[in-house]
Design a protein around this motif. Structure first.
Motif, PDB file in Angstrom:
ATOM      1  N   ASN A 232      -9.908 -29.983  -4.892  1.00 12.71           N
ATOM      2  CA  ASN A 232      -9.780 -30.491  -6.256  1.00 12.71           C
ATOM      3  C   ASN A 232     -11.096 -31.145  -6.676  1.00 12.71           C
ATOM      4  O   ASN A 232     -12.116 -30.474  -6.764  1.00 12.71           O
ATOM      5  N   ARG A 233     -11.134 -32.477  -6.878  1.00  6.06           N
ATOM      6  CA  ARG A 233     -12.368 -33.162  -7.281  1.00  6.06           C
ATOM      7  C   ARG A 233     -13.025 -33.897  -6.115  1.00  6.06           C
ATOM      8  O   ARG A 233     -13.868 -34.778  -6.343  1.00  6.06           O
ATOM      9  N   LEU A 234     -12.648 -33.575  -4.873  1.00  8.20           N
ATOM     10  CA  LEU A 234     -13.265 -34.180  -3.703  1.00  8.20           C
ATOM     11  C   LEU A 234     -14.213 -33.164  -3.075  1.00  8.20           C
ATOM     12  O   LEU A 234     -13.821 -32.031  -2.798  1.00  8.20           O
ATOM     13  N   TYR A 235     -15.484 -33.591  -2.853  1.00 10.92           N
ATOM     14  CA  TYR A 235     -16.518 -32.673  -2.384  1.00 10.92           C
ATOM     15  C   TYR A 235     -17.155 -33.221  -1.105  1.00 10.92           C
ATOM     16  O   TYR A 235     -17.435 -34.415  -1.001  1.00 10.92           O
ATOM     17  N   LEU A 236     -17.389 -32.331  -0.133  1.00 15.35           N
ATOM     18  CA  LEU A 236     -18.152 -32.652   1.062  1.00 15.35           C
ATOM     19  C   LEU A 236     -19.460 -31.884   0.994  1.00 15.35           C
ATOM     20  O   LEU A 236     -19.461 -30.644   0.975  1.00 15.35           O
TER      21      LEU A 236
ATOM     22  N   ALA B 216     -29.650 -31.276   6.466  1.00 10.27           N
ATOM     23  CA  ALA B 216     -30.085 -31.648   7.806  1.00 10.27           C
ATOM     24  C   ALA B 216     -30.096 -33.153   8.032  1.00 10.27           C
ATOM     25  O   ALA B 216     -29.778 -33.625   9.121  1.00 10.27           O
ATOM     26  N   GLY B 217     -30.476 -33.965   7.006  1.00  7.40           N
ATOM     27  CA  GLY B 217     -30.623 -35.395   7.224  1.00  7.40           C
ATOM     28  C   GLY B 217     -29.618 -36.263   6.519  1.00  7.40           C
ATOM     29  O   GLY B 217     -29.748 -37.492   6.517  1.00  7.40           O
ATOM     30  N   TRP B 218     -28.618 -35.695   5.908  1.00 10.29           N
ATOM     31  CA  TRP B 218     -27.662 -36.518   5.169  1.00 10.29           C
ATOM     32  C   TRP B 218     -26.341 -35.783   4.999  1.00 10.29           C
ATOM     33  O   TRP B 218     -26.281 -34.556   5.099  1.00 10.29           O
ATOM     34  N   SER B 219     -25.304 -36.544   4.728  1.00  8.91           N
ATOM     35  CA  SER B 219     -23.993 -36.002   4.396  1.00  8.91           C
ATOM     36  C   SER B 219     -23.344 -36.947   3.402  1.00  8.91           C
ATOM     37  O   SER B 219     -23.594 -38.162   3.425  1.00  8.91           O
ATOM     38  N   SER B 220     -22.503 -36.398   2.533  1.00  7.10           N
ATOM     39  CA  SER B 220     -21.810 -37.237   1.557  1.00  7.10           C
ATOM     40  C   SER B 220     -20.413 -36.697   1.307  1.00  7.10           C
ATOM     41  O   SER B 220     -20.188 -35.488   1.335  1.00  7.10           O
ATOM     42  N   LEU B 221     -19.482 -37.630   1.094  1.00  6.56           N
ATOM     43  CA  LEU B 221     -18.127 -37.313   0.681  1.00  6.56           C
ATOM     44  C   LEU B 221     -17.939 -37.944  -0.691  1.00  6.56           C
ATOM     45  O   LEU B 221     -18.015 -39.171  -0.819  1.00  6.56           O
ATOM     46  N   SER B 222     -17.703 -37.108  -1.692  1.00  2.84           N
ATOM     47  CA  SER B 222     -17.798 -37.594  -3.068  1.00  2.84           C
ATOM     48  C   SER B 222     -16.590 -37.186  -3.894  1.00  2.84           C
ATOM     49  O   SER B 222     -16.005 -36.117  -3.680  1.00  2.84           O
ATOM     50  N   TYR B 223     -16.268 -38.072  -4.849  1.00  5.01           N
ATOM     51  CA  TYR B 223     -15.280 -37.764  -5.882  1.00  5.01           C
ATOM     52  C   TYR B 223     -16.011 -37.531  -7.187  1.00  5.01           C
ATOM     53  O   TYR B 223     -16.816 -38.360  -7.626  1.00  5.01           O
ATOM     54  N   ASN B 224     -15.760 -36.371  -7.797  1.00  2.00           N
ATOM     55  CA  ASN B 224     -16.323 -36.017  -9.108  1.00  2.00           C
ATOM     56  C   ASN B 224     -17.841 -35.962  -9.078  1.00  2.00           C
ATOM     57  O   ASN B 224     -18.505 -36.231 -10.075  1.00  2.00           O
ATOM     58  N   ALA B 225     -18.411 -35.608  -7.912  1.00  2.00           N
ATOM     59  CA  ALA B 225     -19.856 -35.468  -7.816  1.00  2.00           C
ATOM     60  C   ALA B 225     -20.179 -34.559  -6.649  1.00  2.00           C
ATOM     61  O   ALA B 225     -19.544 -34.649  -5.593  1.00  2.00           O
ATOM     62  N   VAL B 226     -21.172 -33.692  -6.833  1.00  2.00           N
ATOM     63  CA  VAL B 226     -21.548 -32.757  -5.783  1.00  2.00           C
ATOM     64  C   VAL B 226     -23.018 -32.395  -5.954  1.00  2.00           C
ATOM     65  O   VAL B 226     -23.531 -32.338  -7.071  1.00  2.00           O
ATOM     66  N   HIS B 227     -23.713 -32.188  -4.832  1.00  2.00           N
ATOM     67  CA  HIS B 227     -25.092 -31.713  -4.895  1.00  2.00           C
ATOM     68  C   HIS B 227     -25.096 -30.258  -5.335  1.00  2.00           C
ATOM     69  O   HIS B 227     -24.216 -29.476  -4.968  1.00  2.00           O
ATOM     70  N   ASN B 228     -26.085 -29.905  -6.107  1.00  2.00           N
ATOM     71  CA  ASN B 228     -26.163 -28.498  -6.504  1.00  2.00           C
ATOM     72  C   ASN B 228     -26.657 -27.656  -5.333  1.00  2.00           C
ATOM     73  O   ASN B 228     -27.015 -28.180  -4.280  1.00  2.00           O
ATOM     74  N   ALA B 229     -26.702 -26.327  -5.529  1.00  2.00           N
ATOM     75  CA  ALA B 229     -26.943 -25.413  -4.421  1.00  2.00           C
ATOM     76  C   ALA B 229     -28.292 -25.620  -3.755  1.00  2.00           C
ATOM     77  O   ALA B 229     -28.453 -25.362  -2.568  1.00  2.00           O
ATOM     78  N   VAL B 230     -29.311 -26.094  -4.491  1.00  2.00           N
ATOM     79  CA  VAL B 230     -30.643 -26.283  -3.914  1.00  2.00           C
ATOM     80  C   VAL B 230     -30.912 -27.750  -3.615  1.00  2.00           C
ATOM     81  O   VAL B 230     -32.029 -28.125  -3.276  1.00  2.00           O
ATOM     82  N   ASN B 231     -29.870 -28.608  -3.741  1.00  2.00           N
ATOM     83  CA  ASN B 231     -29.988 -30.025  -3.433  1.00  2.00           C
ATOM     84  C   ASN B 231     -31.065 -30.692  -4.274  1.00  2.00           C
ATOM     85  O   ASN B 231     -31.796 -31.555  -3.799  1.00  2.00           O
TER      86      ASN B 231
ATOM     87  N   THR C  21     -19.215 -41.864  -4.210  1.00  2.00           N
ATOM     88  CA  THR C  21     -19.730 -41.101  -3.077  1.00  2.00           C
ATOM     89  C   THR C  21     -19.904 -42.006  -1.875  1.00  2.00           C
ATOM     90  O   THR C  21     -20.304 -43.171  -2.006  1.00  2.00           O
ATOM     91  N   LEU C  22     -19.568 -41.492  -0.703  1.00  2.00           N
ATOM     92  CA  LEU C  22     -19.835 -42.140   0.581  1.00  2.00           C
ATOM     93  C   LEU C  22     -21.022 -41.408   1.188  1.00  2.00           C
ATOM     94  O   LEU C  22     -20.920 -40.227   1.541  1.00  2.00           O
ATOM     95  N   GLU C  23     -22.159 -42.090   1.322  1.00  2.00           N
ATOM     96  CA  GLU C  23     -23.400 -41.460   1.742  1.00  2.00           C
ATOM     97  C   GLU C  23     -23.708 -41.851   3.177  1.00  2.00           C
ATOM     98  O   GLU C  23     -23.629 -43.046   3.536  1.00  2.00           O
ATOM     99  N   MET C  24     -24.045 -40.883   4.027  1.00  2.00           N
ATOM    100  CA  MET C  24     -24.460 -41.126   5.402  1.00  2.00           C
ATOM    101  C   MET C  24     -25.774 -40.414   5.644  1.00  2.00           C
ATOM    102  O   MET C  24     -25.879 -39.196   5.418  1.00  2.00           O
TER     103      MET C  24
END
Length: 702
Positions: free
Chosen positions: A364-368, A372-387, A401-404
């Motif tokens: 739905n609106r939850l994105y993982l 290589a150097g980061w990960s995020s779990l986000s609601y209503n937000a997502v990195h585009n294909a080329v970051n 967003t939860l950023e690691m």
């Protein structure tokens, strides 16, 4: 197969223009020509052409283990020469294995009844074929010389048996040295076969309305043609409908080639899909095992090597189930939790779940997302294909967003949000420094619910994983609207789940208290409002104590006219207690009452009284229920090593609270808080001094 030419007698005069039957009686030679040269030969030729040798019906062979003899029932068979072999009621059979194969005269026979016949096995041993062969014997019946069919039954050594279709095997029997049956199985018993290019199956049918009619119509056919084997349904008034076909080489089998549904295990219900299976699994094995299905948008066409997802295959290889479409895209393996999504080059890494994409996974609106150097779990937000930037799918809503990451070599966990006023600008809300463990909450922290704290390396100034200090009021208030407010658990046998220290009151419970184990206390008493002055006074009673787990029951009973009485007891008492003791007291008069029968079947009996005498009774017993039997009451016990020199009640021995066993049990708490410990000791001493002073005054005035 040998076929004899057919010949029969000419019974017509054909010399004139109009053929007429010949006159005179039929001669013996003419009858022989007609019967043996035509009828028997034609029947044998037809049987040879249509039927393969074997049992047609009946001829059941049976035996009893450990007994002699084989029973064969009535029946029919056909041999390779097209002759019918009939073992019938009121017939005869040949059972002598020593007579020659030819000849019909002077052949001994045995009768056949409605139950068949019993073949004698005495004197025969080993593993043998029980066979039948077509044979006739010559007999005289009603003054006429006749040939009677007498099937020849024999036991034959399998090593010398020749399967020529003339001597038919009915069973394989094993006999011991004395001819007793040890085993009997079908062996190479063969049933009759039918030779034909096409079979037509018919159904009874009738005409609706008048004129009434009842006949039959073709309903299905099984046949062979240049295209192979086919099974067709023949609907009334319609064209044949092929339901099964096989090519001549047997390499391809086709079900419902013109379309339709196939059902397996449906228990009478209709098939609702092209292939509908109920009640079991569908299995595919071997080097090419798998399940192939096409993209619905392709129109069902078969694409051998799909390049754009036109066809997919589920298959298993090297311990993993895989989804293939030109390459493997998904693998599910039991090892290490086994679910992995990847391209073919990454399927062997073995992560429980892997996605080779910066955009990642969406629910739905939850994105993982991640790289290589980061990960995020986000609601209503997502990195585009080329970051390159963030994408906010619904700009009317804020995002979280939860950023690691390990930016700059510092591992970090952070929470960012946008606001309704600016839904595309991140605001830092909380962070954890991975090097120091420092928690940063710019806006402050508020906890409403469960707070769980665990310290693997305790701070020497902090006792326990969570410490709350309150200068006044309540240190911790736990309220549960639905569930348990406080749970205390100690995972080691010598640890204590909950410790409460207070002066004078350590703990207070308003409501019922349930203890599933044993309650240890210096005194056990009740405290209630005084019945005569509830506004100003209280009433205290101590519990009766014993070195045994004693249960007490009492009551009164009235004696009958003979001075006897029976005291009824609960039906569970004898399961609860044993070793009963009795006390009897006469009320209003004196009599030598005594227990005439001890507790038995939920009662005991009293005798020695007088008519209508009231007797007060008291019964005590010792618990012997399952819990009591599993948990001995140890009256005298040694203190644990660390508690020796400490007291359950130190003040009784002129010592202060520091000599209490609870002080020893909670030494780490007290050492961590020495000021608080000294304060508790002082308050306890003051309370004890005041209690003793009041007690001395009360004793002096009593």
């Amino acid at each position: 197969m040998s076929v004899t030419g057919l010949i029969r007698t000419q019974y017509w005069n054909v010399s004139g223009p109009n053929p007429t039957p010949r006159s005179g009686n039929t001669s013996h030679a003419e009858s022989r020509t007609d019967f043996e040269g035509y009828l028997l030969a034609a029947d044998a030729a037809g049987n040879q052409a249509l039927l393969g040798s074997g049992v047609a019906i009946g001829l059941r062979v049976s035996a009893v283990a450990g007994a002699a003899g084989i029973t064969i029932g009535l029946g029919t068979a056909y041999d390779a020469d097209g002759r019918v072999i009939v073992l019938g009621d009121d017939g005869v059979a040949v059972v002598d294995p020593q007579i020659g194969a030819g000849g019909v005269q002077n052949i001994p026979t045995v009768p056949v009844t409605a139950d068949g016949l019993v073949f004698d096995t005495a004197g025969v041993s080993g593993e043998l074929f029980f066979t039948v062969t077509w044979r006739e014997v010559e007999e005289v019946e009603n003054g006429l010389l006749v040939l009677r069919q007498a099937p020849w039954l024999r036991l034959v050594d399998p090593a010398t048996y020749v399967d020529d279709g003339l001597q038919l095997v009915l069973a394989l029997v094993t006999l011991d040295a004395t001819g007793l049956v040890e085993d009997l199985v079908p062996g190479p018993r063969r049933l009759v076969s039918v030779t034909a290019g096409r079979f037509e199956l018919r159904l009874p049918s009738g005409a609706a309305g008048t004129p009434f009619a009842a006949d039959q119509r073709p309903a299905a056919q099984v046949g062979l043609a240049a295209g192979g084997l086919g099974i067709d349904m023949l609907p009334a008034g319609g064209a044949p409908a092929r339901v099964l076909g096989a090519d001549p080489a047997g390499n391809h089998l086709t079900l419902m080639p013109s379309g339709g549904d196939v059902g397996i295990g449906l228990r009478g219900g209709p098939a609702r899909r092209t292939l509908h299976v109920e009640g079991g699994e569908i299995h595919s094995g071997g080097g090419g095992g798998g399940f192939s299905f096409a993209d619905r948008s392709t129109g069902g066409g078969f694409v051998e090597i799909p390049g754009g997802g036109q066809r997919w295959v589920w298959y298993a290889n090297n311990g993993a189930a895989r989804l293939w479409s030109g390459a493997d895209w998904l693998a599910v393996r039991p090892k290490d939790g086994g679910l992995r999504m990847e391209t073919a080059a990454h399927l062997e890494v073995g992560n429980p779940l892997a996605v080779a994409s910066t955009v990642g996974i969406r629910q739905n609106r939850l994105y993982l997302s991640g790289d290589a150097g980061w990960s995020s779990l986000s609601y209503n937000a997502v990195h585009n294909a080329v970051n390159g930037d963030w994408v906010f799918p619904d700009p009317s809503r804020p995002a979280v967003t939860l950023e690691m990451d390990d930016s700059g070599g510092v591992p970090r966990f952070a929470v960012f949000t946008t606001t309704p006023a600016n839904t595309s600008a991140w605001q830092f809300r909380m962070g954890v420094d991975g090097n120091t463990g420092k928690l940063s909450v710019p806006g402050g922290a508020s906890f409403d619910g469960i707070v769980s704290v665990n310290t693997s390396t305790p701070n020497p100034r902090l006792v326990g994983s969570l410490q709350v200090t309150s200068a006044s009021g309540t240190g911790i208030c736990a309220i549960a609207q639905d569930g348990t407010a406080v749970t205390a658990l100690a995972n080691k046998a010598d640890r204590i789940g909950l410790v409460a220290i207070g002066t004078p009151t350590a703990a207070q419970f308003n409501g019922d208290v349930s203890v599933s184990g044993t309650l240890f206390a210096g005194a056990k008493q009740f405290l209630i409002d005084h019945p005569l002055d509830p506004d100003n006074r209280v009433l205290a009673h101590a519990s009766v104590e014993s070195s045994e787990r004693v249960v007490v029951y009492s009551g009164t009973v009235t004696c009958d006219a003979e001075g006897n009485a029976t005291v009824a007891l609960p039906d569970w008492l004898e399961a609860l207690a044993t070793d009963f003791r009795y006390q009897l007291t006469c009320v209003g008069s004196h009599a030598p009452v005594y227990v005439s029968r001890p507790v038995e079947e939920n009662s005991f009996a009293i005798a020695g009284g007088t008519a209508d005498l009231t007797v007060s009774w008291q019964l005590t017993g010792v618990r012997h229920d399952p819990w009591a039997q599993q948990n001995d009451l140890l009256v005298e016990q040694d203190k644990q090593e660390r508690e020796r020199g400490f007291y359950e009640h130190p003040e009784a021995y002129g010592r202060d609270l520091t000599a209490s066993v609870h002080w020893a049990r909670n030494d780490e708490v007290l050492r961590a808080h020495p000021i608080l410990a000294r304060q508790v000791v002082r308050q306890r001493a003051e309370h004890e001094e005041e209690r003793m002073r009041v007690q001395d005054i009360r004793r002096a005035s009593s």
